[in-house]
Scaffold this motif. Structure first.
Motif, PDB file in Angstrom:
ATOM      1  N   ARG A  91      16.143   1.707 -15.694  1.00 32.37           N
ATOM      2  CA  ARG A  91      15.017   2.646 -15.607  1.00 32.37           C
ATOM      3  C   ARG A  91      14.331   2.509 -14.252  1.00 32.37           C
ATOM      4  O   ARG A  91      14.254   1.431 -13.680  1.00 32.37           O
ATOM      5  N   SER A  92      13.803   3.628 -13.762  1.00 32.84           N
ATOM      6  CA  SER A  92      13.070   3.623 -12.495  1.00 32.84           C
ATOM      7  C   SER A  92      11.595   3.876 -12.748  1.00 32.84           C
ATOM      8  O   SER A  92      11.236   4.693 -13.600  1.00 32.84           O
ATOM      9  N   ILE A  93      10.762   3.159 -12.004  1.00 37.13           N
ATOM     10  CA  ILE A  93       9.316   3.371 -12.064  1.00 37.13           C
ATOM     11  C   ILE A  93       8.780   3.453 -10.644  1.00 37.13           C
ATOM     12  O   ILE A  93       9.393   2.942  -9.704  1.00 37.13           O
ATOM     13  N   LYS A  94       7.643   4.130 -10.485  1.00 34.19           N
ATOM     14  CA  LYS A  94       7.005   4.235  -9.178  1.00 34.19           C
ATOM     15  C   LYS A  94       5.896   3.195  -9.099  1.00 34.19           C
ATOM     16  O   LYS A  94       5.070   3.082 -10.005  1.00 34.19           O
ATOM     17  N   ASN A  95       5.904   2.433  -8.013  1.00 28.97           N
ATOM     18  CA  ASN A  95       4.964   1.329  -7.826  1.00 28.97           C
ATOM     19  C   ASN A  95       4.206   1.454  -6.522  1.00 28.97           C
ATOM     20  O   ASN A  95       4.694   2.047  -5.553  1.00 28.97           O
ATOM     21  N   GLY A 145       0.775  -1.228   0.000  1.00 27.79           N
ATOM     22  CA  GLY A 145       0.000   0.000   0.000  1.00 27.79           C
ATOM     23  C   GLY A 145       0.809   1.281   0.000  1.00 27.79           C
ATOM     24  O   GLY A 145       0.238   2.363  -0.091  1.00 27.79           O
ATOM     25  N   GLU A 146       2.140   1.191   0.089  1.00 24.68           N
ATOM     26  CA  GLU A 146       2.995   2.382   0.097  1.00 24.68           C
ATOM     27  C   GLU A 146       3.759   2.482  -1.223  1.00 24.68           C
ATOM     28  O   GLU A 146       4.256   1.486  -1.741  1.00 24.68           O
ATOM     29  N   GLU A 147       3.852   3.708  -1.755  1.00 25.77           N
ATOM     30  CA  GLU A 147       4.583   3.914  -3.005  1.00 25.77           C
ATOM     31  C   GLU A 147       6.075   3.663  -2.790  1.00 25.77           C
ATOM     32  O   GLU A 147       6.632   4.033  -1.762  1.00 25.77           O
ATOM     33  N   TYR A 148       6.700   3.025  -3.770  1.00 28.63           N
ATOM     34  CA  TYR A 148       8.145   2.791  -3.740  1.00 28.63           C
ATOM     35  C   TYR A 148       8.679   2.866  -5.167  1.00 28.63           C
ATOM     36  O   TYR A 148       7.929   2.771  -6.136  1.00 28.63           O
ATOM     37  N   GLU A 149       9.979   3.065  -5.263  1.00 29.68           N
ATOM     38  CA  GLU A 149      10.632   3.146  -6.567  1.00 29.68           C
ATOM     39  C   GLU A 149      11.282   1.811  -6.873  1.00 29.68           C
ATOM     40  O   GLU A 149      11.944   1.215  -6.035  1.00 29.68           O
ATOM     41  N   GLU A 150      11.068   1.331  -8.094  1.00 26.24           N
ATOM     42  CA  GLU A 150      11.659   0.076  -8.551  1.00 26.24           C
ATOM     43  C   GLU A 150      12.613   0.381  -9.692  1.00 26.24           C
ATOM     44  O   GLU A 150      12.261   1.111 -10.619  1.00 26.24           O
ATOM     45  N   THR A 151      13.806  -0.172  -9.629  1.00 23.58           N
ATOM     46  CA  THR A 151      14.758  -0.042 -10.715  1.00 23.58           C
ATOM     47  C   THR A 151      14.639  -1.294 -11.565  1.00 23.58           C
ATOM     48  O   THR A 151      14.869  -2.404 -11.093  1.00 23.58           O
ATOM     49  N   MET A 152      14.237  -1.091 -12.803  1.00 22.91           N
ATOM     50  CA  MET A 152      14.045  -2.199 -13.729  1.00 22.91           C
ATOM     51  C   MET A 152      15.396  -2.641 -14.283  1.00 22.91           C
ATOM     52  O   MET A 152      16.360  -1.895 -14.251  1.00 22.91           O
ATOM     53  N   MET A 153      15.425  -3.886 -14.806  1.00 27.52           N
ATOM     54  CA  MET A 153      16.638  -4.342 -15.483  1.00 27.52           C
ATOM     55  C   MET A 153      16.877  -3.375 -16.635  1.00 27.52           C
ATOM     56  O   MET A 153      15.968  -3.069 -17.387  1.00 27.52           O
TER      57      MET A 153
END
Length: 133
Positions: free
Chosen positions: A78-82, A67-75
């Motif tokens: 690139r970064s996305i917000k999840n 339920g909390e937003e976090y940043e994911e670094t993709m292979m």
């Protein structure tokens, strides 16, 4: 209760190359990603979940609280917000990036999970099948 924790290997994909193309992944990276069969390890400690994805070429790990937003670094860097939530036997991750909104739904059963990835802008859907190791 559904057991989300464990190690899972990819054994089948549907429309994965088309999905990656639609979200703008370059051809060479796309071919490398679709040729690999990643292993995903999911664990939980207290309220923090960790999802580690490994291939022969690289490995990424993301930790988050539901339920909390976090940043994911993709292979590929690139970064996305999840934001990830759990509903019944599904782990649902909603993502926002410069390439638009997308969603990954991992639907679990005793044998593993099916990951359905949807890109909002193109409405393209890809499916990945994982078995529990």
């Amino acid at each position: 209760m559904t057991n989300f924790e464990g190690t899972f290997t990819n054994f089948k994909n549907e429309k994965l190359d088309e999905f990656y193309s639609a979200i703008g992944i370059p051809w060479v990276a796309r071919k490398m990603m679709t040729a690999s069969s990643p292993t995903i390890e999911i664990s939980k400690k207290d309220e923090k979940w960790t999802v580690k994805t490994s291939t022969l070429m690289s490995s990424t790990s993301n930790s988050f609280q539901l339920g909390e937003e976090y940043e994911e670094t993709m292979m590929g860097g690139r970064s996305i917000k999840n934001t990830t939530v759990i509903e019944d036997n599904k782990m649902i991750t909603s993502s926002q990036s410069d390439r638009g909104k997308s969603q990954r739904v991992m639907e679990f059963d005793d044998n593993g999970f099916i990951m359905t990835m949807t890109h909002e802008k193109t409405e393209l859907v890809a499916v990945r099948h994982f078995k529990r190791v």
